[in-house]
Design an enzyme around this catalytic site. Structure first.
Site, PDB file in Angstrom:
ATOM      1  N   ASN A 113      54.398  46.996  34.979  1.00  0.00           N
ATOM      2  CA  ASN A 113      54.423  45.943  35.983  1.00  0.00           C
ATOM      3  C   ASN A 113      54.184  44.592  35.613  1.00  0.00           C
ATOM      4  OD1 ASN A 113      55.238  48.025  37.787  1.00  0.00           O
ATOM      5  ND2 ASN A 113      53.269  48.841  37.940  1.00  0.00           N
ATOM      6  N   VAL A 155      47.297  45.007  34.927  1.00  0.00           N
ATOM      7  CA  VAL A 155      46.387  45.784  35.500  1.00  0.00           C
ATOM      8  C   VAL A 155      45.754  44.902  36.420  1.00  0.00           C
ATOM      9  CG1 VAL A 155      44.074  46.955  35.394  1.00  0.00           C
ATOM     10  CG2 VAL A 155      45.888  47.323  33.412  1.00  0.00           C
ATOM     11  N   LYS A 192      39.723  43.625  45.674  1.00  0.00           N
ATOM     12  CA  LYS A 192      39.514  42.628  46.607  1.00  0.00           C
ATOM     13  C   LYS A 192      40.016  42.819  47.708  1.00  0.00           C
ATOM     14  CE  LYS A 192      37.205  41.519  42.965  1.00  0.00           C
ATOM     15  NZ  LYS A 192      37.784  42.620  41.901  1.00  0.00           N
ATOM     16  N   SER A 233      30.266  49.622  41.335  1.00  0.00           N
ATOM     17  CA  SER A 233      29.718  49.039  42.426  1.00  0.00           C
ATOM     18  C   SER A 233      30.618  48.252  43.582  1.00  0.00           C
ATOM     19  CB  SER A 233      28.502  48.022  42.102  1.00  0.00           C
ATOM     20  OG  SER A 233      27.522  48.851  41.322  1.00  0.00           O
ATOM     21  N   GLU A 246      24.602  56.643  37.904  1.00  0.00           N
ATOM     22  CA  GLU A 246      24.306  55.539  36.990  1.00  0.00           C
ATOM     23  C   GLU A 246      23.558  55.841  35.678  1.00  0.00           C
ATOM     24  OE1 GLU A 246      24.219  52.534  34.248  1.00  0.00           O
ATOM     25  OE2 GLU A 246      25.622  52.590  35.733  1.00  0.00           O
ATOM     26  N   ARG A 280      36.168  50.428  29.961  1.00  0.00           N
ATOM     27  CA  ARG A 280      37.392  50.640  29.468  1.00  0.00           C
ATOM     28  C   ARG A 280      37.571  50.463  28.043  1.00  0.00           C
ATOM     29  NH1 ARG A 280      40.631  49.721  33.905  1.00  0.00           N
ATOM     30  NH2 ARG A 280      42.334  48.955  32.746  1.00  0.00           N
ATOM     31  N   ASP A 315      41.118  41.748  26.954  1.00  0.00           N
ATOM     32  CA  ASP A 315      40.590  42.792  26.552  1.00  0.00           C
ATOM     33  C   ASP A 315      40.651  43.490  25.427  1.00  0.00           C
ATOM     34  OD1 ASP A 315      39.981  42.482  29.105  1.00  0.00           O
ATOM     35  OD2 ASP A 315      40.625  44.383  30.045  1.00  0.00           O
ATOM     36  N   HIS A 360      28.672  18.798  54.676  1.00  0.00           N
ATOM     37  CA  HIS A 360      27.504  19.345  55.705  1.00  0.00           C
ATOM     38  C   HIS A 360      28.224  19.928  56.886  1.00  0.00           C
ATOM     39  CE1 HIS A 360      23.777  20.558  57.472  1.00  0.00           C
ATOM     40  NE2 HIS A 360      24.197  19.858  58.389  1.00  0.00           N
TER      41      HIS A 360
END
Length: 468
Positions: free
Chosen positions: A42, A46, A56, A190, A207, A275, A315, A447
């Site tokens: 695709n 990834v 997300k 996590s 873990e 990975r 990666d 602010h």
């Protein structure tokens, strides 16, 4: 140019269309190169399809679900809140992922980049074969950028299947599990553990080290573990996963803690222990590309491999496996091919975990700076002193600056709390630009805003705090 037994000539070819590959292709095209990009699955890789973006989306859905059920602090009470997870997944897939992947494909076409569908294999340093579902074609090229990314590690005793899933499978579940086991409490584990806990799952994290998210500092992790405890998430540290026994309706996970054998039942077990680079089926060795014993590609400061016309990014090269690192390296490699005098510089590389609360870091920690022999100090401003955080009912966390004692040069920053993923950008810019604490303190911040915490931390570093 002849199609068939003869090679089609290409200028620059990019292998992989993730956040490294598509950025490399576009930047190379902007530099005047004629570019083709090879993708076997695709567009977007990834990250856009089964990683950063969809995770997300589920994290956001979990937050909305929790807000709908628990907004009493704002005087808002809702009854009969219902989660339609099928609709959640439809929104994630069609409105978020599909929109972005189509957008990337549109950008490639806009920049006149040819998309080659198939799997690439190097014959030598100047030719490759691209195999599609039914046909194959040989191409010759002047330069190549390899950006093939990584895939989840499968561990012994946990063969991926119906009830044993990786992070990709975790994002594609058709229902929220009643019980979910997550093996590996790094940032991916996590994040997804938090997402499914927010969506109503009973979650257990196993873990192997003595802490979840061990790459972050302990006072940052504390906020995440406290939040997990409030949601009923069980965390087992120093836990060695041994075996997953699948049944038709669930899975039993056997593990060991301090020499004691334990087991736990769940609907699914998601393995997120790391990975591995996608370099094993590319023929890189035949192209003269040197590798490490971990299957990573050796590169110089421009991303150039031992085969001088072949570059590698993301990666598959040493360093953190981060999408934004891949995109950064992509621009360097593409510009290096065009003869630009560029080189990678990771001193302001941010890392973010979208946990509850968010964690974000950039530059050096106090300990890292001291190990380098630097005379530094840390200045920590709590979110509880920020008006915007109070108005959001989200005061857990802090902003910490690491600065040189002599001149106030900002060398690192850590943020725990709401909006950390966005606020960290200002501090990344500050480190990249060589700013001192006074530069930020003299910058007028809107602010009320969460970004004011950065100004407050800077004033604290100067010894002139207003809101402490």
């Amino acid at each position: 140019m002849v199609v068939g037994d003869f090679a089609i000539e290409l200028d620059t070819v990019v292998i992989g269309s993730g956040p490294g590959g598509y950025v490399a292709a576009i930047r190379a095209a902007q530099m005047g190169q004629k570019v083709a990009i090879v993708e076997r699955e695709n567009i977007g890789g990834v990250c856009l399809n089964v990683g950063c973006i969809p995770s997300k989306a589920l994290i956001s859905a979990g937050h909305h679900y929790q807000d709908a059920m628990h907004s009493e602090a704002f005087g808002i009470t809702a009854e009969n809140v219902v989660l339609d997870f099928a609709k959640t997944q439809e929104w994630k897939n069609n409105k978020v992922v599909s929109t972005l992947t189509k957008g990337v494909e549109g950008l490639l076409k806009k920049n006149k980049i040819e998309i080659l569908r198939g799997e690439a294999y190097f014959n030598d340093e100047h030719t490759m074969r691209v195999m599609g579902e039914k046909t194959g074609q040989t191409y010759s090229f002047n330069n190549a950028i390899v950006a093939t990314g990584s895939r989840p590690i499968e561990i012994k005793g946990f063969k991926f299947g119906k009830r044993v899933i990786d992070s990709t499978g975790g994002l594609a579940l058709l229902e929220v599990p009643k019980k979910l086991i997550v093996v590996g409490g790094g940032y991916i584990g996590s994040e997804l553990a938090g997402a499914y806990a927010n969506l109503g799952a009973d979650v257990t994290i196993l873990e192997g080290t003595d802490s979840i998210m061990p790459t972050f500092e302990k006072d940052m992790i504390k906020y995440v573990t406290t939040n997990f405890a409030k949601k009923g998430v069980t965390i087992e540290t120093s836990a060695m996963a041994k075996e997953a026994i699948q049944t038709e309706n669930g899975v039993t996970v056997k593990y060991e803690v301090n020499g004691k054998e334990k087991s736990i039942d769940a609907d699914y077990v998601m393995v997120t222990v790391g990975r591995r680079p996608n370099t094993d089926e590319l023929g890189l060795e035949g192209a003269g590309v040197e590798m490490t014993d971990r299957g990573l590609v050796k590169v110089d400061e421009q991303g150039r491999t031992s085969a001088k016309n072949i570059f590698a990014i993301g990666d598959i090269v040493p360093g953190a496996a981060l999408a934004h690192k891949a995109s950064y390296e992509a621009k360097i490699a593409a510009e290096a091919i065009s003869g630009k005098k560029v080189a990678v510089d990771y001193k302001a590389m941010p890392a973010v975990a979208f946990t509850d609360p968010e964690l974000a870091v950039v530059g050096l920690t106090l300990a890292e700076a001291k190990e380098k022999g630097m005379d530094v100090k840390a200045s920590k401003f709590p979110l509880a002193g920020n008006g915007r955080a109070l108005s959001l009912n989200a005061t857990d966390g802090f902003v910490r600056l690491v600065t040189n004692k002599e001149d106030g040069l900002i060398v690192g920053a850590q943020i725990a709390g709401i909006g950390a993923s966005d606020v960290i950008a200002e501090l990344g810019l500050a480190i990249e630009a060589g700013m001192v604490a006074e530069d930020i303190a003299l910058t007028i911040h809107a602010h009320p805003s969460l970004a004011e915490t950065v100004m407050d931390a800077s004033e604290l570093a100067l010894g002139l705090p207003i809101h402490m």
